[in-house]
Scaffold this motif. Structure first.
Motif, PDB file in Angstrom:
ATOM      1  N   ARG A 221       0.851  -1.198   0.000  1.00 54.96           N
ATOM      2  CA  ARG A 221       0.000   0.000   0.000  1.00 54.96           C
ATOM      3  C   ARG A 221       0.878   1.236   0.000  1.00 54.96           C
ATOM      4  NH1 ARG A 221      -5.235  -2.220   2.275  1.00 54.96           N
ATOM      5  NH2 ARG A 221      -4.538  -4.353   2.098  1.00 54.96           N
TER       6      ARG A 221
ATOM      7  N   ARG B  58      -7.707  -4.156   9.582  1.00 50.72           N
ATOM      8  CA  ARG B  58      -6.267  -4.048   9.284  1.00 50.72           C
ATOM      9  C   ARG B  58      -5.662  -2.977  10.183  1.00 50.72           C
ATOM     10  NH1 ARG B  58      -2.478  -1.594   5.878  1.00 50.72           N
ATOM     11  NH2 ARG B  58      -0.833  -3.029   5.224  1.00 50.72           N
TER      12      ARG B  58
ATOM     13  N   GLY C 221     -11.081   4.019   7.156  1.00 54.36           N
ATOM     14  CA  GLY C 221      -9.661   3.982   7.554  1.00 54.36           C
ATOM     15  C   GLY C 221      -9.452   5.060   8.599  1.00 54.36           C
TER      16      GLY C 221
ATOM     17  N   PHE D 154      -6.124  15.379  10.313  1.00 56.74           N
ATOM     18  CA  PHE D 154      -5.252  14.971   9.219  1.00 56.74           C
ATOM     19  C   PHE D 154      -4.186  16.040   8.997  1.00 56.74           C
ATOM     20  CE2 PHE D 154      -4.527  13.946   4.604  1.00 56.74           C
ATOM     21  CZ  PHE D 154      -4.022  12.688   4.831  1.00 56.74           C
TER      22      PHE D 154
ATOM     23  N   ARG E 163     -10.214  10.827  -1.375  1.00 59.77           N
ATOM     24  CA  ARG E 163      -9.534   9.574  -1.053  1.00 59.77           C
ATOM     25  C   ARG E 163      -9.902   8.456  -2.025  1.00 59.77           C
ATOM     26  NH1 ARG E 163     -10.179   9.009   5.485  1.00 59.77           N
ATOM     27  NH2 ARG E 163      -8.912   7.138   5.166  1.00 59.77           N
TER      28      ARG E 163
ATOM     29  N   TYR F 268      -7.006   5.649  -3.658  1.00 62.46           N
ATOM     30  CA  TYR F 268      -6.993   4.329  -3.011  1.00 62.46           C
ATOM     31  C   TYR F 268      -7.146   3.241  -4.058  1.00 62.46           C
ATOM     32  CZ  TYR F 268      -7.294   6.353   1.697  1.00 62.46           C
ATOM     33  OH  TYR F 268      -7.024   7.022   2.855  1.00 62.46           O
TER      34      TYR F 268
ATOM     35  N   SER G  20      -3.843   2.946  -5.940  1.00 56.27           N
ATOM     36  CA  SER G  20      -2.843   2.257  -5.113  1.00 56.27           C
ATOM     37  C   SER G  20      -3.129   0.754  -5.094  1.00 56.27           C
ATOM     38  CB  SER G  20      -2.865   2.834  -3.690  1.00 56.27           C
ATOM     39  OG  SER G  20      -2.025   2.111  -2.824  1.00 56.27           O
TER      40      SER G  20
ATOM     41  N   ARG H 190      -0.555  -2.079  -6.560  1.00 58.05           N
ATOM     42  CA  ARG H 190       0.086  -3.117  -5.725  1.00 58.05           C
ATOM     43  C   ARG H 190      -0.346  -4.515  -6.141  1.00 58.05           C
ATOM     44  NH1 ARG H 190      -3.465  -4.244  -1.472  1.00 58.05           N
ATOM     45  NH2 ARG H 190      -4.997  -2.608  -1.036  1.00 58.05           N
TER      46      ARG H 190
END
Ligand code: HEM
Length: 309
Positions: free
Chosen positions: A22, A60, A95, A102, A291, A295, A298, A302
């Motif tokens: 990530r 997670r 998340g 932030f 976001r 995301y 990404s 990956r």
């Protein structure tokens, strides 16, 4: 408008590119949990998460940043990312981070900050003049770092608060809307390490620690909502609700098992907080909508690189 590809490219250029991981929250571990909603949750929202029946959750835990070998005995960000698997295939993702705010107000500001920190090819380090100029013009980008510096190193993934940061609306059966910001607060209380204790733990203690605590049945969080009042700012990821707002417990999340390695169920999930259930609605915070696309990018990068976690 920031292009999401430009944004993810900037993450890689500034924070490093670690193939298969990530682009943020790279050092993580997958776990499972069970959520049971409360009567207060049901009164505020029709979301089936609050029905009172146990809901399976994919969890997670991670350490902030792009480096899968980041030290975890430092004063830095921890993350709690969740996917509630609701009845009828409905999914709620989020998340949450171990700070109430932030590090940027808008995606443009976040991109500018990342670009200002990009290593100079000649020195392989950020240019201090560029960094200072950006911070002078955008002082808000320092607030989150100051918060982390003011807090001890978390004693475990299960002993720190995790904030959703954005405001969301909870809508009940009568159509009444309650705005709020949420926090997952450890049932066993918040605990930090002294500097000596943190040093003695070494740079990679959090995962084994989590396994031990979960085996002993000791990791659970209350899903708490701070209730906004009329006039409260609802569109900023760097302005928390005013202190002293009423807080209600929407339910409790118990962590039931930790995956033997970093892979498992989490690999294909990107914990996009725009993926909301019926009964919960997004705010106009520009950082929230911004976001979604990065995301997804990404995730696809990956996976194409052969993601193992
Ligand atoms: C425009 C702003 C943002 C960008 C571009 C961004 C980017 C990313 C990316 C690329 C990932 C990895 C996704 C994946 O590969 O699955 C990620 C993960 C994450 N982000 Fe953000 N982020 C942003 C804002 C935020 C904010 C405001 C928060 C605060 C709540 C946050 C919290 C997290 C967390 C907790 C994770 C880790 C989730 C996991 O364990 O997979 N992010 N972010």
């Amino acid at each position: 408008q920031v292009s999401p590809v430009t944004m993810v490219d900037a993450f890689e250029a500034t924070n490093g590119k670690f193939e298969g991981y990530r682009r943020s929250g790279a050092k993580g571990v997958c776990a499972t949990g069970e959520f049971v909603g409360s009567a207060e949750g049901r009164a505020l929202s029709t979301a089936s998460a609050f029905s009172g029946r146990a809901v399976p959750v994919i969890v997670r835990f991670s350490v902030g940043g792009a480096n899968p070998k980041a030290a975890d005995n430092t004063r830095s960000q921890r993350n709690l990312a969740l996917q509630f698997n609701l009845p009828d295939g409905e999914i709620w993702q989020m998340g949450n981070i171990s700070a109430p705010i932030f590090g940027a107000v808008t995606p443009e500001q976040m991109l500018g900050r990342l670009q200002s920190l990009q290593p100079d090819p000649a020195t392989k380090a950020p240019d201090p003049a560029k960094v200072k100029a950006y911070v002078d013009a955008n002082p808000e980008v320092l607030l989150q770092g100051r918060y982390f510096a003011s807090q001890p190193v978390p004693a475990s993934f299960g002993s720190v608060n995790y904030w959703g940061v954005h405001a969301f609306a909870f809508v009940n059966a009568k159509g009444e809307k309650q705005w709020g910001k949420w926090i997952f607060e450890p049932v066993g209380g918040v605990r930090g390490l002294s500097d000596e204790e943190a040093k003695a733990k070494g740079p990679s203690f959090l995962f084994d620690d989590l396994r031990e605590r979960v085996k002993a049945g000791g990791v659970a969080f209350n899903f708490n909502l701070e209730l906004a009042q009329p006039g409260d700012k609802l569109d900023s990821a760097i302005v928390p609700l005013p202190e002293g707002r009423k807080k209600v417990t929407l339910g409790s999340l118990k962590i039931t098992a930790v995956a033997p390695d970093a892979g498992g169920n989490c690999v294909a999930i990107n914990f996009d907080p725009n993926r909301l259930p019926k009964g919960v609605e997004p705010s106009a915070d520009p950082m929230l909508a911004a976001r979604a696309a990065p995301y997804a990018i990404s995730l696809s990068r990956r996976i194409n690189e052969g993601a193992k976690q």
